[in-house]
Scaffold this active site. Sequence first.
Site, PDB file in Angstrom:
ATOM      1  N   ALA A  33      30.098  -4.024  39.597  1.00 22.81           N
ATOM      2  CA  ALA A  33      29.675  -2.624  39.460  1.00 22.81           C
ATOM      3  C   ALA A  33      29.623  -2.276  37.968  1.00 22.81           C
ATOM      4  O   ALA A  33      30.195  -1.277  37.512  1.00 22.81           O
ATOM      5  CB  ALA A  33      30.588  -1.684  40.235  1.00 22.81           C
ATOM      6  N   HIS A  90      31.390  -1.901  30.497  1.00 23.41           N
ATOM      7  CA  HIS A  90      31.341  -3.370  30.553  1.00 23.41           C
ATOM      8  C   HIS A  90      30.328  -3.914  29.544  1.00 23.41           C
ATOM      9  O   HIS A  90      30.569  -4.916  28.884  1.00 23.41           O
ATOM     10  CB  HIS A  90      30.935  -3.832  31.952  1.00 23.41           C
ATOM     11  CG  HIS A  90      31.888  -3.449  33.033  1.00 23.41           C
ATOM     12  ND1 HIS A  90      31.585  -2.518  34.001  1.00 23.41           N
ATOM     13  CD2 HIS A  90      33.144  -3.874  33.305  1.00 23.41           C
ATOM     14  CE1 HIS A  90      32.600  -2.405  34.821  1.00 23.41           C
ATOM     15  NE2 HIS A  90      33.570  -3.201  34.430  1.00 23.41           N
ATOM     16  N   GLY A 124      38.984  -3.426  28.692  1.00 22.06           N
ATOM     17  CA  GLY A 124      38.785  -2.042  28.263  1.00 22.06           C
ATOM     18  C   GLY A 124      40.111  -1.297  28.074  1.00 22.06           C
ATOM     19  O   GLY A 124      41.063  -1.489  28.829  1.00 22.06           O
ATOM     20  N   LYS A 137      40.428   1.690  28.694  1.00 17.63           N
ATOM     21  CA  LYS A 137      40.575   2.703  29.753  1.00 17.63           C
ATOM     22  C   LYS A 137      41.698   2.329  30.709  1.00 17.63           C
ATOM     23  O   LYS A 137      42.426   3.182  31.180  1.00 17.63           O
ATOM     24  CB  LYS A 137      39.260   2.885  30.509  1.00 17.63           C
ATOM     25  CG  LYS A 137      39.385   4.071  31.419  1.00 17.63           C
ATOM     26  CD  LYS A 137      38.158   4.277  32.242  1.00 17.63           C
ATOM     27  CE  LYS A 137      38.574   4.760  33.594  1.00 17.63           C
ATOM     28  NZ  LYS A 137      38.843   3.686  34.515  1.00 17.63           N
ATOM     29  N   GLN A 174      47.116  -1.833  32.199  1.00 16.21           N
ATOM     30  CA  GLN A 174      46.638  -3.196  32.488  1.00 16.21           C
ATOM     31  C   GLN A 174      46.553  -4.004  31.194  1.00 16.21           C
ATOM     32  O   GLN A 174      47.042  -5.134  31.112  1.00 16.21           O
ATOM     33  CB  GLN A 174      45.257  -3.109  33.153  1.00 16.21           C
ATOM     34  CG  GLN A 174      44.466  -4.391  33.167  1.00 16.21           C
ATOM     35  CD  GLN A 174      43.208  -4.301  34.014  1.00 16.21           C
ATOM     36  OE1 GLN A 174      43.287  -4.182  35.212  1.00 16.21           O
ATOM     37  NE2 GLN A 174      42.041  -4.373  33.403  1.00 16.21           N
TER      38      GLN A 174
HETATM   39  O1  PAF Z   1      39.824  -4.204  35.144  1.00 15.91           O
HETATM   40  C1  PAF Z   1      39.365  -4.868  36.090  1.00 15.91           C
HETATM   41  O2  PAF Z   1      38.192  -4.801  36.424  1.00 15.91           O
HETATM   42  C2  PAF Z   1      40.290  -5.797  36.872  1.00 15.91           C
HETATM   43  O3  PAF Z   1      41.553  -5.256  36.990  1.00 15.91           O
HETATM   44  C3  PAF Z   1      40.350  -7.219  36.305  1.00 15.91           C
HETATM   45  C4  PAF Z   1      40.947  -7.254  34.912  1.00 15.91           C
HETATM   46  C5  PAF Z   1      38.945  -7.816  36.279  1.00 15.91           C
HETATM   47  C6  PAF Z   1      41.215  -8.116  37.206  1.00 15.91           C
HETATM   48  O4  PAF Z   1      40.752  -8.140  38.519  1.00 15.91           O
END
Ligand code: PAF
Length: 276
Positions: free
Chosen positions: A29, A34, A144, A146, A150
């Site tokens: 998506a 991205h 990212g 955002k 993570q």
């Molecule tokens: O940020 C994301 O899209 C996901 O958490 C990732 C890092 C691709 C892991 O599935």
Amino acid sequence: MELIVARNRADLVKARGEGRLALVPTMGALHEGHRSLIRSARAAAAQVVVSIFVNPLQFGPNEDFSRYPRTFDADLDVCREEGVDVVFAPSVEEMYDPARQVGVSAGRMGAIVEGVIRPGHFDGMLTVVLKLFNLVQPDVAYFGQKDAQQLALIRRMVADLDVPVEIVAGATVREPDGLALSSRNRYLSPQERQAALALSSALRAGAAEKGPAAIRAAALAVLKQAPIELDYLALVEPGTFEEVPDSYAGPAILAVAAKVGTTRLIDNIPMGNVGT
Ligand code: PAF
């Protein structure tokens, strides 16, 4: 060069080229956020691999795994336009052995802030990121800002487990009115999209203040006015995601999560020095 779509480990090995390899892990998506990560990767590496995998391990039982947007053909177009060399798009069966037992534990940082609302999410996210690193063997990987918690956890994992991958963060990309780009924005009705602007407005209001108490109060005042269901507003230390005390001075991240209708959104703003 023709875009190569690798579906399994053997395809990946065949597709591997020479020189510095950059990985941009995604769940598909693909949007401008991205694209901006892919462009940074393209500028810095000889070979760019984008992974597209909606990772079941990082979704809770009541989350949106089955309805998460899957736009594979449009994603391939984006990758072609951005000069990506390889898209790695494995199936769930390719990624996870049914007998699997071992995964990555995100530790305390995975259980606070976003981790309170999404228990197990960060364990699942780190597990797939480590697997992607092992499979693709990139020199550098792009994530990212955002998804700030993570990102902090991936940096922690790389340091704690001596993973030989450089981590590069890309700034959050926003719509002109401030809404942070997210694959989940497409779930929003026009009214919900309007309500969702409260998240970025609250962060801006907080960032205009000095001192943790004033920052939290200004952001909360905005959030309280909006027709959203607030999960949390947190002012945290960037490396640990621990809430900072009112006496704190130094760098911090102001992070927010809320449900807008049935869509859960997150956003954050990094702050250089929150002291008075
Ligand atoms: O940020 C994301 O899209 C996901 O958490 C990732 C890092 C691709 C892991 O599935």
